[in-house]
Scaffold this motif. Sequence first.
Motif, short mmCIF file in Angstrom:
data_model
loop_
_atom_site.label_atom_id
_atom_site.label_comp_id
_atom_site.label_asym_id
_atom_site.label_seq_id
_atom_site.Cartn_x
_atom_site.Cartn_y
_atom_site.Cartn_z
N GLY A 1 -4.27 -9.70 4.32
CA GLY A 1 -4.32 -9.42 2.89
C GLY A 1 -3.67 -8.09 2.52
O GLY A 1 -3.33 -7.29 3.39
N ARG A 2 -3.52 -7.91 1.23
CA ARG A 2 -2.92 -6.68 0.70
C ARG A 2 -3.99 -5.61 0.49
O ARG A 2 -5.17 -5.92 0.36
CB ARG A 2 -2.24 -6.95 -0.65
N PRO A 3 -3.57 -4.35 0.43
CA PRO A 3 -4.55 -3.27 0.16
C PRO A 3 -5.24 -3.49 -1.19
O PRO A 3 -4.63 -3.97 -2.14
CB PRO A 3 -3.68 -2.01 0.12
N LYS A 4 -6.51 -3.13 -1.24
CA LYS A 4 -7.30 -3.27 -2.47
C LYS A 4 -7.45 -1.91 -3.15
O LYS A 4 -7.42 -0.87 -2.49
CB LYS A 4 -8.68 -3.83 -2.15
N ASN A 5 -7.66 -1.95 -4.45
CA ASN A 5 -8.00 -0.76 -5.23
C ASN A 5 -7.04 0.41 -5.01
O ASN A 5 -7.48 1.55 -4.88
CB ASN A 5 -9.43 -0.31 -4.93
N GLY A 6 -5.75 0.13 -4.93
CA GLY A 6 -4.76 1.20 -4.81
C GLY A 6 -4.72 1.89 -3.46
O GLY A 6 -4.10 2.95 -3.32
N MET A 7 -5.37 1.33 -2.45
CA MET A 7 -5.36 1.92 -1.11
C MET A 7 -3.95 1.92 -0.56
O MET A 7 -3.19 0.99 -0.76
CB MET A 7 -6.29 1.12 -0.19
N LYS A 8 -3.58 2.98 0.14
CA LYS A 8 -2.26 3.05 0.77
C LYS A 8 -2.21 2.06 1.94
O LYS A 8 -3.21 1.80 2.60
CB LYS A 8 -1.99 4.46 1.29
N VAL A 9 -0.99 1.56 2.21
CA VAL A 9 -0.80 0.57 3.27
C VAL A 9 -1.31 1.09 4.61
O VAL A 9 -2.02 0.38 5.33
CB VAL A 9 0.69 0.15 3.36
N VAL A 10 -0.96 2.32 4.95
CA VAL A 10 -1.36 2.85 6.26
C VAL A 10 -2.88 2.89 6.38
O VAL A 10 -3.44 2.57 7.43
CB VAL A 10 -0.72 4.24 6.55
N ASN A 11 -3.57 3.25 5.31
CA ASN A 11 -5.04 3.27 5.35
C ASN A 11 -5.60 1.85 5.45
O ASN A 11 -6.60 1.62 6.11
CB ASN A 11 -5.60 3.98 4.12
N HIS A 12 -4.94 0.92 4.79
CA HIS A 12 -5.39 -0.48 4.81
C HIS A 12 -5.32 -1.06 6.23
O HIS A 12 -6.29 -1.61 6.73
CB HIS A 12 -4.52 -1.31 3.86
N VAL A 13 -4.17 -0.90 6.89
CA VAL A 13 -3.99 -1.53 8.20
C VAL A 13 -4.78 -0.83 9.30
O VAL A 13 -5.08 -1.43 10.33
CB VAL A 13 -2.50 -1.66 8.61
N LEU A 14 -5.15 0.43 9.09
CA LEU A 14 -5.86 1.19 10.13
C LEU A 14 -7.37 1.25 9.88
O LEU A 14 -8.06 2.07 10.49
CB LEU A 14 -5.27 2.59 10.27
N THR A 15 -7.87 0.37 9.00
CA THR A 15 -9.31 0.27 8.79
C THR A 15 -9.79 -1.11 9.23
O THR A 15 -8.99 -2.05 9.36
CB THR A 15 -9.70 0.48 7.31
#
Length: 188
Positions: free
Chosen positions: A136-150
């Motif tokens: 899925g895509r990042p939610k709530n304006g989260m940056k891509v790098v933060n999305h994939v590394l959580t």
Amino acid sequence: MTKMIVGLGNPGDRYDGTKHNMGFMALDLLAKEYQTDFKMEKTFIAEVAQTFVNGEKVFLVKPQTFMNESGRAVKPLLTYFNIDPEDLSVVFDDMDSPVGRVRLRQKGSSGGHNGIKSILTHVGTEHFNHVKIGIGRPKNGMKVVNHVLTKFDSEDNSEAQDGIFKAVDAIKYYIENNDFTKAMNKFN
């Protein structure tokens, strides 16, 4: 004929269970299903497990180079074991698909995925099998790098796990039937 199945991810406890490690998670499950264990191969900067399925050797590989340098581990292994890129399958996370959706493709561009970009650069062809697991895509304006590394939140965790199981089923079907097109038709 020999096959190589590569799962992409980042090494180290810090990245365990993160979205970017979907490939590692799928390979861990696949190794368990085939009752084989990974061993660190320092020469190749990768953890490698081996098994035989229907008399055919299958290598399971988790590059330990970090995602953006995955090709540095994959290319030397292909060369050393004399495996054609068309017998290479790469399992990785796909931000452009909903969480848990599995898509198989026989070739393709990187689609912006840095691990695939590295493999394309080092191997020199896009003619290898892609097994994508949606994150899925990042939610709530989260940056891509933060999305994939959580890690997945509780809302998405069940779908993510289902995606890993489905990807493993698809890979096993491909290995056992020696036909990626049939696997695509069955699992896409």
